[in-house]
Design a protein around this motif. Structure first.
Motif, PDB file in Angstrom:
ATOM      1  N   GLU A   1      -2.323   9.772   1.550  1.00  0.00           N
ATOM      2  CA  GLU A   1      -3.700  10.279   1.558  1.00  0.00           C
ATOM      3  C   GLU A   1      -4.477   9.830   0.330  1.00  0.00           C
ATOM      4  OE1 GLU A   1      -5.934  14.555   2.037  1.00  0.00           O
ATOM      5  OE2 GLU A   1      -3.887  14.321   2.778  1.00  0.00           O
ATOM      6  N   SER A   2      -3.799   9.561  -0.761  1.00  0.00           N
ATOM      7  CA  SER A   2      -4.482   9.115  -1.981  1.00  0.00           C
ATOM      8  C   SER A   2      -5.117   7.730  -1.816  1.00  0.00           C
ATOM      9  CB  SER A   2      -3.506   9.096  -3.154  1.00  0.00           C
ATOM     10  OG  SER A   2      -2.448   8.186  -2.889  1.00  0.00           O
ATOM     11  N   ASP A   3      -4.663   6.934  -0.827  1.00  0.00           N
ATOM     12  CA  ASP A   3      -5.211   5.599  -0.605  1.00  0.00           C
ATOM     13  C   ASP A   3      -6.436   5.595   0.318  1.00  0.00           C
ATOM     14  OD1 ASP A   3      -3.465   4.339  -2.249  1.00  0.00           O
ATOM     15  OD2 ASP A   3      -2.132   3.643  -0.651  1.00  0.00           O
ATOM     16  N   TYR A   4      -6.794   6.734   0.905  1.00  0.00           N
ATOM     17  CA  TYR A   4      -7.913   6.771   1.853  1.00  0.00           C
ATOM     18  C   TYR A   4      -9.223   6.329   1.211  1.00  0.00           C
ATOM     19  CZ  TYR A   4      -5.032   9.350   5.208  1.00  0.00           C
ATOM     20  OH  TYR A   4      -4.065   9.734   6.091  1.00  0.00           O
ATOM     21  N   ASP A   5      -9.451   6.706  -0.040  1.00  0.00           N
ATOM     22  CA  ASP A   5     -10.690   6.350  -0.725  1.00  0.00           C
ATOM     23  C   ASP A   5     -10.507   5.229  -1.733  1.00  0.00           C
ATOM     24  OD1 ASP A   5     -12.255   8.205   0.640  1.00  0.00           O
ATOM     25  OD2 ASP A   5     -11.611   9.813  -0.703  1.00  0.00           O
ATOM     26  N   ARG A   6      -9.346   4.610  -1.750  1.00  0.00           N
ATOM     27  CA  ARG A   6      -9.078   3.510  -2.681  1.00  0.00           C
ATOM     28  C   ARG A   6      -9.742   2.243  -2.172  1.00  0.00           C
ATOM     29  NH1 ARG A   6      -3.216   1.320  -3.342  1.00  0.00           N
ATOM     30  NH2 ARG A   6      -3.825  -0.726  -4.025  1.00  0.00           N
TER      31      ARG A   6
END
Length: 60
Positions: A6-11
């Motif tokens: 989930e941390s990569d969704y806005d990356r």
């Protein structure tokens, strides 16, 4: 199993720029666009399949 944290969704920067998308594009927007393209082209294929099955007239 494949997955994205989930941390990569806005990356940003997960595309293959310069031959792909903009490096500032988020992962969520890339997935949304791919989904849009798959639906769009799938609908075109379904339309052509249905027209062919109906046996329409040929254009000369």
């Amino acid at each position: 199993m494949l997955g994205v944290p989930e941390s990569d969704y806005d990356r940003t920067g997960l595309s293959s720029y310069p031959y792909g998308s903009d490096t500032d594009e988020t992962f969520t927007s890339i997935v949304w666009w791919q989904n849009h393209e798959i639906l769009h082209h799938g609908a075109e294929i379904a339309l052509l399949r249905d027209l062919f099955a109906r046996g329409g007239t040929r254009i000369r």
